[in-house]
Scaffold this motif. Structure first.
Motif, PDB file in Angstrom:
ATOM      1  N   PRO A 380       0.935  -1.195  -0.049  1.00  0.00           N
ATOM      2  CA  PRO A 380      -0.108  -0.056  -0.136  1.00  0.00           C
ATOM      3  C   PRO A 380       0.816   1.377   0.054  1.00  0.00           C
ATOM      4  CG  PRO A 380      -0.783  -1.562   1.681  1.00  0.00           C
ATOM      5  CD  PRO A 380       0.615  -2.166   1.206  1.00  0.00           C
ATOM      6  N   TYR A 381       0.532   2.330  -0.674  1.00  0.00           N
ATOM      7  CA  TYR A 381       1.077   3.457  -0.852  1.00  0.00           C
ATOM      8  C   TYR A 381       1.508   4.390   0.342  1.00  0.00           C
ATOM      9  CZ  TYR A 381       0.273   2.828  -5.789  1.00  0.00           C
ATOM     10  OH  TYR A 381       0.251   2.112  -7.153  1.00  0.00           O
ATOM     11  N   ASP A 382       0.499   4.202   1.462  1.00  0.00           N
ATOM     12  CA  ASP A 382       0.769   4.702   2.802  1.00  0.00           C
ATOM     13  C   ASP A 382       1.748   4.339   3.503  1.00  0.00           C
ATOM     14  OD1 ASP A 382      -0.812   2.466   3.496  1.00  0.00           O
ATOM     15  OD2 ASP A 382      -2.352   3.635   4.167  1.00  0.00           O
ATOM     16  N   MET A 383       2.246   3.047   3.135  1.00  0.00           N
ATOM     17  CA  MET A 383       3.545   2.364   3.850  1.00  0.00           C
ATOM     18  C   MET A 383       4.821   3.006   3.573  1.00  0.00           C
ATOM     19  SD  MET A 383       2.324  -1.436   4.349  1.00  0.00           S
ATOM     20  CE  MET A 383       4.098  -1.966   5.340  1.00  0.00           C
ATOM     21  N   ILE A 384       4.677   3.700   1.987  1.00  0.00           N
ATOM     22  CA  ILE A 384       5.900   4.000   1.410  1.00  0.00           C
ATOM     23  C   ILE A 384       6.167   5.475   1.900  1.00  0.00           C
ATOM     24  CG2 ILE A 384       7.062   4.113  -0.672  1.00  0.00           C
ATOM     25  CD1 ILE A 384       5.043   2.118  -1.711  1.00  0.00           C
ATOM     26  N   PHE A 385       7.606   5.710   2.384  1.00  0.00           N
ATOM     27  CA  PHE A 385       7.805   7.154   2.709  1.00  0.00           C
ATOM     28  C   PHE A 385       9.126   7.567   1.883  1.00  0.00           C
ATOM     29  CE2 PHE A 385       5.168   5.419   6.140  1.00  0.00           C
ATOM     30  CZ  PHE A 385       4.445   6.359   6.403  1.00  0.00           C
ATOM     31  N   GLN A 386       8.951   8.766   1.346  1.00  0.00           N
ATOM     32  CA  GLN A 386      10.224   9.436   0.738  1.00  0.00           C
ATOM     33  C   GLN A 386      11.179   9.931   1.652  1.00  0.00           C
ATOM     34  OE1 GLN A 386      10.364   8.713  -2.646  1.00  0.00           O
ATOM     35  NE2 GLN A 386       8.577   7.881  -2.155  1.00  0.00           N
ATOM     36  N   LEU A 387      12.439  10.006   1.273  1.00  0.00           N
ATOM     37  CA  LEU A 387      13.641  10.388   2.336  1.00  0.00           C
ATOM     38  C   LEU A 387      13.280  11.385   3.369  1.00  0.00           C
ATOM     39  CD1 LEU A 387      17.068  10.390   1.254  1.00  0.00           C
ATOM     40  CD2 LEU A 387      16.364  12.408   2.306  1.00  0.00           C
ATOM     41  N   ASP A 388      12.893  12.671   2.795  1.00  0.00           N
ATOM     42  CA  ASP A 388      12.601  13.544   3.939  1.00  0.00           C
ATOM     43  C   ASP A 388      11.400  13.436   4.540  1.00  0.00           C
ATOM     44  OD1 ASP A 388      14.686  15.150   2.586  1.00  0.00           O
ATOM     45  OD2 ASP A 388      13.200  16.272   1.493  1.00  0.00           O
ATOM     46  N   ASP A 389      10.567  12.651   4.422  1.00  0.00           N
ATOM     47  CA  ASP A 389       9.505  12.142   5.250  1.00  0.00           C
ATOM     48  C   ASP A 389       9.731  11.323   6.562  1.00  0.00           C
ATOM     49  OD1 ASP A 389       8.033  14.175   3.828  1.00  0.00           O
ATOM     50  OD2 ASP A 389       7.558  12.624   2.295  1.00  0.00           O
ATOM     51  N   ILE A 390      10.705  10.513   6.316  1.00  0.00           N
ATOM     52  CA  ILE A 390      10.933   9.385   7.245  1.00  0.00           C
ATOM     53  C   ILE A 390      12.283   9.541   8.035  1.00  0.00           C
ATOM     54  CG2 ILE A 390      11.992   7.809   5.654  1.00  0.00           C
ATOM     55  CD1 ILE A 390       9.960   5.877   7.046  1.00  0.00           C
ATOM     56  N   ASN A 391      13.240  10.111   7.478  1.00  0.00           N
ATOM     57  CA  ASN A 391      14.693  10.337   7.830  1.00  0.00           C
ATOM     58  C   ASN A 391      14.935  10.476   9.362  1.00  0.00           C
ATOM     59  OD1 ASN A 391      16.640   9.107   6.399  1.00  0.00           O
ATOM     60  ND2 ASN A 391      17.450  11.053   5.601  1.00  0.00           N
ATOM     61  N   ASP A 392      13.700  11.272  10.011  1.00  0.00           N
ATOM     62  CA  ASP A 392      14.127  11.508  11.312  1.00  0.00           C
ATOM     63  C   ASP A 392      13.526  10.457  12.077  1.00  0.00           C
ATOM     64  OD1 ASP A 392      15.041  13.898  10.926  1.00  0.00           O
ATOM     65  OD2 ASP A 392      13.489  14.990  10.967  1.00  0.00           O
ATOM     66  N   GLU A 393      12.956   9.624  11.652  1.00  0.00           N
ATOM     67  CA  GLU A 393      12.334   8.298  12.370  1.00  0.00           C
ATOM     68  C   GLU A 393      13.262   7.084  12.528  1.00  0.00           C
ATOM     69  OE1 GLU A 393       8.470   6.734  11.405  1.00  0.00           O
ATOM     70  OE2 GLU A 393       7.732   8.376  10.677  1.00  0.00           O
ATOM     71  N   PHE A 394      14.241   7.303  12.078  1.00  0.00           N
ATOM     72  CA  PHE A 394      15.277   6.034  12.038  1.00  0.00           C
ATOM     73  C   PHE A 394      15.721   6.030  13.779  1.00  0.00           C
ATOM     74  CE2 PHE A 394      15.208   5.985   7.531  1.00  0.00           C
ATOM     75  CZ  PHE A 394      15.647   4.738   7.101  1.00  0.00           C
ATOM     76  N   ALA A 395      16.139   7.059  14.060  1.00  0.00           N
ATOM     77  CA  ALA A 395      16.773   7.059  15.403  1.00  0.00           C
ATOM     78  C   ALA A 395      15.887   6.755  16.385  1.00  0.00           C
ATOM     79  CB  ALA A 395      17.056   8.499  15.734  1.00  0.00           C
ATOM     80  N   SER A 396      14.483   6.394  16.493  1.00  0.00           N
ATOM     81  CA  SER A 396      13.731   6.010  17.486  1.00  0.00           C
ATOM     82  C   SER A 396      13.125   4.626  16.824  1.00  0.00           C
ATOM     83  CB  SER A 396      12.297   6.800  17.517  1.00  0.00           C
ATOM     84  OG  SER A 396      12.021   7.375  16.344  1.00  0.00           O
ATOM     85  N   THR A 397      13.592   3.972  15.914  1.00  0.00           N
ATOM     86  CA  THR A 397      13.294   2.822  15.288  1.00  0.00           C
ATOM     87  C   THR A 397      14.112   1.557  15.690  1.00  0.00           C
ATOM     88  OG1 THR A 397      12.332   3.843  13.299  1.00  0.00           O
ATOM     89  CG2 THR A 397      12.645   1.433  13.052  1.00  0.00           C
ATOM     90  N   ASP A 398      13.611   0.192  15.997  1.00  0.00           N
ATOM     91  CA  ASP A 398      14.103  -0.721  16.554  1.00  0.00           C
ATOM     92  C   ASP A 398      15.054  -1.344  15.577  1.00  0.00           C
ATOM     93  OD1 ASP A 398      13.048  -0.469  18.928  1.00  0.00           O
ATOM     94  OD2 ASP A 398      11.515  -1.947  18.574  1.00  0.00           O
ATOM     95  N   VAL A 399      14.373  -1.419  14.223  1.00  0.00           N
ATOM     96  CA  VAL A 399      15.318  -2.165  13.351  1.00  0.00           C
ATOM     97  C   VAL A 399      14.946  -1.474  11.921  1.00  0.00           C
ATOM     98  CG1 VAL A 399      15.803  -4.304  12.044  1.00  0.00           C
ATOM     99  CG2 VAL A 399      14.830  -4.575  14.292  1.00  0.00           C
ATOM    100  N   ALA A 400      16.464  -1.286  11.222  1.00  0.00           N
ATOM    101  CA  ALA A 400      16.249  -0.726   9.663  1.00  0.00           C
ATOM    102  C   ALA A 400      16.740  -2.162   9.008  1.00  0.00           C
ATOM    103  CB  ALA A 400      17.464   0.294   9.527  1.00  0.00           C
ATOM    104  N   LEU A 401      15.892  -2.573   8.042  1.00  0.00           N
ATOM    105  CA  LEU A 401      16.328  -3.771   7.259  1.00  0.00           C
ATOM    106  C   LEU A 401      16.809  -3.085   5.802  1.00  0.00           C
ATOM    107  CD1 LEU A 401      16.140  -6.737   6.632  1.00  0.00           C
ATOM    108  CD2 LEU A 401      13.952  -6.773   5.997  1.00  0.00           C
ATOM    109  N   VAL A 402      18.080  -3.054   5.683  1.00  0.00           N
ATOM    110  CA  VAL A 402      18.623  -2.631   4.359  1.00  0.00           C
ATOM    111  C   VAL A 402      18.651  -3.875   3.359  1.00  0.00           C
ATOM    112  CG1 VAL A 402      20.691  -1.413   3.227  1.00  0.00           C
ATOM    113  CG2 VAL A 402      19.852  -0.844   5.592  1.00  0.00           C
ATOM    114  N   ILE A 403      17.709  -3.938   2.477  1.00  0.00           N
ATOM    115  CA  ILE A 403      17.609  -5.113   1.678  1.00  0.00           C
ATOM    116  C   ILE A 403      18.111  -4.663   0.038  1.00  0.00           C
ATOM    117  CG2 ILE A 403      15.196  -4.912   1.522  1.00  0.00           C
ATOM    118  CD1 ILE A 403      15.470  -8.014   1.323  1.00  0.00           C
ATOM    119  N   GLY A 404      19.397  -5.220  -0.237  1.00  0.00           N
ATOM    120  CA  GLY A 404      20.055  -4.814  -1.896  1.00  0.00           C
ATOM    121  C   GLY A 404      20.288  -3.319  -2.006  1.00  0.00           C
ATOM    122  N   ALA A 405      20.454  -2.474  -0.818  1.00  0.00           N
ATOM    123  CA  ALA A 405      20.526  -1.230  -0.874  1.00  0.00           C
ATOM    124  C   ALA A 405      22.099  -1.020  -0.416  1.00  0.00           C
ATOM    125  CB  ALA A 405      19.620  -0.395  -0.336  1.00  0.00           C
ATOM    126  N   ASN A 406      22.643  -0.042  -0.746  1.00  0.00           N
ATOM    127  CA  ASN A 406      24.177   0.176  -0.519  1.00  0.00           C
ATOM    128  C   ASN A 406      24.476   1.686  -0.591  1.00  0.00           C
ATOM    129  OD1 ASN A 406      26.894   0.119   0.093  1.00  0.00           O
ATOM    130  ND2 ASN A 406      27.265  -1.642  -1.228  1.00  0.00           N
TER     131      ASN A 406
END
Ligand code: NAP
Length: 486
Positions: A380-406
């Motif tokens: 669903p589109y409402d689960m997809i966030f662009q860089l500026d909209d989500i970047n601040d949330e990483f610091a308060s997130t339990d897991v970042a799953l980086v999949i095929g990205a570098n």
């Protein structure tokens, strides 16, 4: 009455051109959101189809003597439509998702080549009247030819036919000289055709030299470009093609061509600006100064070590996390793991985990590739966030799953001035409490540089093809659910 009959085709052309212009713009507007993009493409395609059909009404008022030639030309145009349309249909259906950028580069080139071919017909047939029309035709020819040869080189680079950026000593000076020489030959052609000077060389030969120089300029401009500048370059050629088509539409007095060209030119220019911003490069820097100069990275000593873990352990850890942000990248498209990824996400959500996707504007190998990939899996589109909209949330997130990205999560972009991606905004995956990186081995990203994130204390590596790793994660999470239910 006969007068009325005569103006009917003219009125039809005008009305249909207007309708086509509306369809182009409406289609483009719909393409600006992933929700409406599929229908936007169809609307714009319909606009193109009606614009092509109405073009066959041009020449309805030619004299009886010119009619056989017109019919022969219509036959040729129909043949070209069937062959070109058939090839595009076939290649469009069979192209792999990962080979899309090459196809876009090729189609850009074809558009530029078509505009240059129209200009060649006008110039060689002495059809361009007066200085202004000559200048417009030559500019269209120049931009179209540069877009053709440049896009072909871009295609060869993306397809791996050309593996390394090819640079020569004094590249900028040589490029500048070829550009000036091309413009000078163009100016000379205008002067000769307007009778201002007499040339010892026949005009057709001058026109061939002009096209040869323009094509060479496109090649020289694109050969040195490597690494992270490629997406911007492709979108520059997209804008060039639009501009060339628009200029030739002006020469042919074909409003549909003018509008289609200007819409593509404007959209390509905006995309170029957005891409350049996403990579923290200014357009003038890309075009004139540092075009393709990839600084050899002085990779400092990286502290820490790579810590491999089992996919099942990572899956179970995420199952008990409160929040997970997934960063998809090019490798996910290569593995075609999007369906499996969404399957895992649904399992995590069913276990009460909050899951979001973070998409970097240049993730993958073409603009919007990750959005399309996730949409294909039904995310669903409402689960997809662009860089500026989500970047601040990483610091308060339990897991970042980086999949095929570098590259898009490489912290060197923030701190290492010698890095070719220095200054590019990146997704703050490293700030999450725990990071899992899924990749096959020690392979580097598109920019060819080491990623310090992988060596961080909070980061574990889950080695393997993305689809296979996801299958193992799904099995582990499912097994937990079954155990809990038993
Ligand atoms: P990336 O930096 O190219 O990294 C992709 C990673 O995926 C690689 O490190 C590779 O490592 C891994 N991988 C490849 N196949 C895999 C598979 N089957 N399963 C699991 N992992 C796999 O990708 P990104 O983070 O998406 O960054 C995009 C880069 O491409 C940027 O540098 C961008 O500038 C550039 N670019 C973007 C565009 C565009 O328009 N979006 C166009 C051209 C270039 P292993 O080999 O170890 O598996």
């Amino acid at each position: 009455m006969t007068d009325l009959l005569k103006i009917i085709p003219q009125l039809t052309i005008g009305a249909v051109d207007l309708a086509a212009a509306f369809l182009f713009m409406y289609g483009l507007k719909r393409m600006s959101s992933p929700v409406t993009a599929p229908s936007g493409i169809k609307v714009a395609g319909l606009g193109m189809a009606v614009a092509i059909l109405v073009s066959f009404l041009y020449g309805f008022d030619v004299s009886a003597t010119a009619r056989p030639l017109l019919m022969a030309n219509i036959g040729l145009a129909l043949l070209a439509l069937v062959v070109g349309g058939g090839l595009a249909w076939w290649s469009g259906r069979k192209v792999a998702m990962t080979a899309m950028p090459q196809m876009v580069a090729l189609y850009n080139g074809m558009g530029g080549g078509a505009a240059a071919a129209i200009a060649a017909v006008e110039l060689l047939g002495n059809k361009a009247d007066g200085v202004s029309q000559m200048v417009v035709t030559l500019f269209g020819a120049l931009i179209g030819a540069v877009s053709l040869s440049g896009s072909l080189i871009a295609w060869a680079k993306l397809d791996g036919v050309i593996k390394q950026p090819l640079r020569i000593r004094g590249q900028q000076i040589v490029n500048g000289l070829v550009a000036v020489a091309t413009l000078a030959v163009g100016g000379y052609i205008v002067a000769v055709t307007q009778g201002l000077v007499t040339s010892p060389v026949a005009t057709p030969e001058l026109i061939y030299v002009f096209f040869g120089a323009a094509l060479l300029f496109g090649v020289l401009m694109t050969l040195p470009i490597g690494g992270a500048d490629m997406p911007v370059v492709i979108s520059i050629y997209n804008a060039f093609t639009g501009l060339a088509v628009g200029l030739e539409g002006f020469v042919l007095q074909n409003p549909a061509l003018m509008i289609a060209g200007m819409v593509v030119g404007a959209a390509g220019t905006l995309l170029t600006l957005l891409m350049a911003k996403a990579m923290n490069r200014s357009i003038s820097n890309i075009l004139f100064t540092n075009f393709g100069a990839v600084v050899e990275q002085m990779q400092g000593e990286i502290k820490g070590s790579l810590k491999p873990v089992e996919a099942s352990d990572a899956g179970i850890f995420m199952r008990y996390a409160a929040s997970v942000i997934i960063v998809p990248g090019y490798g996910l498209a290569v593995a075609q793991g999007q369906q499996k990824l969404y399957e895992l996400v649904k399992l995590l959500q069913a276990a009460g985990v909050s899951v979001k996707f973070a998409v970097h504007p240049v993730a993958g190998r073409m603009p919007g590739q990750m959005d399309v990939l996730l949409a294909e899996a039904g995310v669903p589109y409402d689960m997809i966030f662009q860089l500026d909209d989500i970047n601040d949330e990483f610091a308060s997130t339990d897991v970042a799953l980086v999949i095929g990205a570098n590259d898009v999560v490489n912290p060197a972009a923030r701190t290492d001035k010698s890095s070719p991606i220095y200054g590019m905004p990146i997704l703050n995956a490293d700030k999450a409490r725990k990071v899992y990186v899924v990749k096959r081995g020690q392979g580097k990203g598109y920019a060819g540089i080491v990623n310090a994130l992988f060596y961080g204390d909070n980061c574990d590596m889950v080695y393997g093809d993305a689809a296979a790793v996801l299958t193992r994660m799904i099995e582990a999470v499912r097994a937990l659910a079954t155990k809990a239910a038993a």
